[in-house]
Every structure is written in C-alpha cells, then in structure tokens.
Design a protein around this motif. Structure first.
Motif, PDB file in Angstrom:
ATOM      1  N   MET A  84       0.676  -0.932  -0.125  1.00 19.52           N
ATOM      2  CA  MET A  84       0.086   0.102  -0.034  1.00 19.52           C
ATOM      3  C   MET A  84       0.869   1.123  -0.001  1.00 19.52           C
ATOM      4  O   MET A  84       2.143   1.321   0.855  1.00 19.52           O
ATOM      5  CB  MET A  84      -0.926  -0.042   1.289  1.00 19.52           C
ATOM      6  CG  MET A  84      -2.166  -1.060   1.248  1.00 19.52           C
ATOM      7  SD  MET A  84      -3.555  -0.803   2.293  1.00 19.52           S
ATOM      8  CE  MET A  84      -2.441  -1.417   3.767  1.00 19.52           C
ATOM      9  N   PRO A  85       0.360   2.183  -0.853  1.00 20.19           N
ATOM     10  CA  PRO A  85       1.307   3.550  -0.826  1.00 20.19           C
ATOM     11  C   PRO A  85       1.091   4.303   0.272  1.00 20.19           C
ATOM     12  O   PRO A  85       0.136   4.447   1.284  1.00 20.19           O
ATOM     13  CB  PRO A  85       0.755   4.061  -1.934  1.00 20.19           C
ATOM     14  CG  PRO A  85      -0.190   3.386  -2.608  1.00 20.19           C
ATOM     15  CD  PRO A  85      -0.566   2.200  -1.781  1.00 20.19           C
ATOM     16  N   LEU A  86       2.055   5.292   0.717  1.00 21.88           N
ATOM     17  CA  LEU A  86       2.165   6.209   1.567  1.00 21.88           C
ATOM     18  C   LEU A  86       1.821   7.478   1.089  1.00 21.88           C
ATOM     19  O   LEU A  86       2.684   7.976   0.311  1.00 21.88           O
ATOM     20  CB  LEU A  86       3.421   5.970   2.523  1.00 21.88           C
ATOM     21  CG  LEU A  86       3.625   6.850   3.859  1.00 21.88           C
ATOM     22  CD1 LEU A  86       2.520   6.358   4.785  1.00 21.88           C
ATOM     23  CD2 LEU A  86       5.046   6.875   4.245  1.00 21.88           C
ATOM     24  N   TYR A  87       0.826   8.239   1.631  1.00 16.50           N
ATOM     25  CA  TYR A  87       0.507   9.558   1.291  1.00 16.50           C
ATOM     26  C   TYR A  87       0.668  10.614   2.191  1.00 16.50           C
ATOM     27  O   TYR A  87       0.439  10.455   3.243  1.00 16.50           O
ATOM     28  CB  TYR A  87      -0.989   9.665   0.562  1.00 16.50           C
ATOM     29  CG  TYR A  87      -1.161   8.637  -0.393  1.00 16.50           C
ATOM     30  CD1 TYR A  87      -1.018   8.950  -1.847  1.00 16.50           C
ATOM     31  CD2 TYR A  87      -1.994   7.438  -0.171  1.00 16.50           C
ATOM     32  CE1 TYR A  87      -1.312   8.151  -2.965  1.00 16.50           C
ATOM     33  CE2 TYR A  87      -2.214   6.530  -1.284  1.00 16.50           C
ATOM     34  CZ  TYR A  87      -1.934   6.798  -2.733  1.00 16.50           C
ATOM     35  OH  TYR A  87      -2.118   6.177  -3.772  1.00 16.50           O
ATOM     36  N   ASP A  88       1.149  11.724   1.468  1.00 12.17           N
ATOM     37  CA  ASP A  88       1.257  12.897   2.579  1.00 12.17           C
ATOM     38  C   ASP A  88       0.128  13.822   2.526  1.00 12.17           C
ATOM     39  O   ASP A  88      -0.673  14.177   1.349  1.00 12.17           O
ATOM     40  CB  ASP A  88       2.446  13.733   2.261  1.00 12.17           C
ATOM     41  CG  ASP A  88       3.947  12.937   2.552  1.00 12.17           C
ATOM     42  OD1 ASP A  88       3.737  12.037   3.196  1.00 12.17           O
ATOM     43  OD2 ASP A  88       4.962  13.396   2.283  1.00 12.17           O
ATOM     44  N   ARG A 121      -0.131   9.035   5.545  1.00  8.64           N
ATOM     45  CA  ARG A 121      -1.400   7.898   5.863  1.00  8.64           C
ATOM     46  C   ARG A 121      -1.025   6.882   4.854  1.00  8.64           C
ATOM     47  O   ARG A 121      -0.865   7.118   3.798  1.00  8.64           O
ATOM     48  CB  ARG A 121      -2.551   8.502   5.641  1.00  8.64           C
ATOM     49  CG  ARG A 121      -3.682   7.502   5.784  1.00  8.64           C
ATOM     50  CD  ARG A 121      -5.305   8.385   5.749  1.00  8.64           C
ATOM     51  NE  ARG A 121      -6.350   7.251   5.742  1.00  8.64           N
ATOM     52  CZ  ARG A 121      -7.424   7.530   5.638  1.00  8.64           C
ATOM     53  NH1 ARG A 121      -8.003   8.817   5.555  1.00  8.64           N
ATOM     54  NH2 ARG A 121      -8.242   6.508   5.385  1.00  8.64           N
ATOM     55  N   LEU A 122      -0.905   5.431   5.527  1.00  8.20           N
ATOM     56  CA  LEU A 122      -0.770   4.401   4.482  1.00  8.20           C
ATOM     57  C   LEU A 122      -2.288   3.799   4.200  1.00  8.20           C
ATOM     58  O   LEU A 122      -2.927   3.781   4.967  1.00  8.20           O
ATOM     59  CB  LEU A 122      -0.187   3.410   5.461  1.00  8.20           C
ATOM     60  CG  LEU A 122       0.178   2.068   4.694  1.00  8.20           C
ATOM     61  CD1 LEU A 122       1.207   2.299   3.451  1.00  8.20           C
ATOM     62  CD2 LEU A 122       0.815   1.120   5.768  1.00  8.20           C
ATOM     63  N   GLN A 123      -2.856   4.065   2.935  1.00  9.56           N
ATOM     64  CA  GLN A 123      -3.852   3.625   2.574  1.00  9.56           C
ATOM     65  C   GLN A 123      -3.959   3.072   1.141  1.00  9.56           C
ATOM     66  O   GLN A 123      -2.875   3.282   0.244  1.00  9.56           O
ATOM     67  CB  GLN A 123      -4.780   4.863   2.536  1.00  9.56           C
ATOM     68  CG  GLN A 123      -4.441   5.981   1.507  1.00  9.56           C
ATOM     69  CD  GLN A 123      -5.498   7.002   1.693  1.00  9.56           C
ATOM     70  OE1 GLN A 123      -5.836   7.466   2.567  1.00  9.56           O
ATOM     71  NE2 GLN A 123      -5.549   7.696   0.545  1.00  9.56           N
ATOM     72  N   LYS A 124      -4.993   2.396   0.851  1.00  9.96           N
ATOM     73  CA  LYS A 124      -5.080   1.889  -0.528  1.00  9.96           C
ATOM     74  C   LYS A 124      -5.373   2.641  -1.535  1.00  9.96           C
ATOM     75  O   LYS A 124      -5.773   4.044  -1.164  1.00  9.96           O
ATOM     76  CB  LYS A 124      -6.262   0.876  -0.569  1.00  9.96           C
ATOM     77  CG  LYS A 124      -6.118  -0.504   0.291  1.00  9.96           C
ATOM     78  CD  LYS A 124      -7.651  -1.412   0.106  1.00  9.96           C
ATOM     79  CE  LYS A 124      -7.122  -2.456   0.954  1.00  9.96           C
ATOM     80  NZ  LYS A 124      -8.369  -3.313   0.908  1.00  9.96           N
ATOM     81  N   MET A 125      -4.964   2.727  -2.762  1.00  5.79           N
ATOM     82  CA  MET A 125      -5.150   3.579  -3.925  1.00  5.79           C
ATOM     83  C   MET A 125      -6.759   3.919  -3.981  1.00  5.79           C
ATOM     84  O   MET A 125      -7.300   5.089  -4.298  1.00  5.79           O
ATOM     85  CB  MET A 125      -4.775   3.195  -4.953  1.00  5.79           C
ATOM     86  CG  MET A 125      -3.045   3.161  -5.076  1.00  5.79           C
ATOM     87  SD  MET A 125      -2.489   2.585  -6.788  1.00  5.79           S
ATOM     88  CE  MET A 125      -2.695   3.845  -7.709  1.00  5.79           C
ATOM     89  N   SER A 126      -7.725   3.002  -3.642  1.00  8.43           N
ATOM     90  CA  SER A 126      -8.992   2.943  -3.839  1.00  8.43           C
ATOM     91  C   SER A 126      -9.713   3.587  -2.552  1.00  8.43           C
ATOM     92  O   SER A 126     -10.732   4.199  -2.709  1.00  8.43           O
ATOM     93  CB  SER A 126      -9.791   1.747  -4.103  1.00  8.43           C
ATOM     94  OG  SER A 126      -9.469   0.746  -2.922  1.00  8.43           O
ATOM     95  N   ASP A 127      -9.097   3.788  -1.517  1.00  6.03           N
ATOM     96  CA  ASP A 127      -9.642   4.455  -0.436  1.00  6.03           C
ATOM     97  C   ASP A 127      -9.914   6.024  -0.466  1.00  6.03           C
ATOM     98  O   ASP A 127      -9.063   6.552  -0.903  1.00  6.03           O
ATOM     99  CB  ASP A 127      -8.790   4.246   0.957  1.00  6.03           C
ATOM    100  CG  ASP A 127      -8.733   2.687   1.425  1.00  6.03           C
ATOM    101  OD1 ASP A 127      -9.476   2.060   1.179  1.00  6.03           O
ATOM    102  OD2 ASP A 127      -7.760   2.359   2.033  1.00  6.03           O
TER     103      ASP A 127
END
Length: 79
Positions: free
Chosen positions: A1-5, A17-23
């Motif tokens: 899962m990617p980590l987003y800022d 936040r570590l989340q799925k691309m579809s979240d």
C-alpha cells in the motif's frame, strides 16, 4: 500500500497515511478538525539507476539486451 502525505490548509498540520489507492482521502484535519485537508505531491523514495537496468529483463537468452544506462555507441563492439 502506498504512503501519502496530507496537509491542512487552515492550521498547517502535515501528516502521512498508509492507505489503498481506492480508499478515499481524509477530509478532516486530525488536529483542528476542519475539513481542509488535501493530498500533497511528493517525490518517490527510490530511484532506478545503475548499469543493471535493461530495456526488458524478460527477453529470451538469444535476444540482444540493450543496457539503458550505457551511452549509445556509433560503432559495434568487437567480441
């Protein structure tokens, strides 16, 4: 899962936040609670470099692999 800022435009709080691309992205700031959070554009944490990266790593053994890191030469190499 990617980590987003993410960053809040009201209070300036920044978080990851570590989340799925579809979240769905979060909308409310965890510090001030206002719905002003947006995703930030960041650089990737890795770089593909060096002499081991080929045009394709799945060519058959008889096919010529082209090394993308080498400069193209004008004359063919003697073996």
């Amino acid at each position: 899962m990617p980590l987003y800022d993410f960053a809040c435009s009201d209070c300036g709080h920044r978080f990851e936040r570590l989340q799925k691309m579809s979240d769905p992205d979060p909308t409310d700031c965890p510090v001030c609670g206002k719905p002003s959070v947006s995703r930030q554009l960041t650089a990737p944490s890795f770089r593909l470099a060096g002499s081991g990266w080929y045009e394709t790593d799945f060519k058959k053994d008889g096919d010529k692999k082209k090394n993308l890191a080498e400069a193209p030469s004008s004359a063919p190499k003697a073996e």
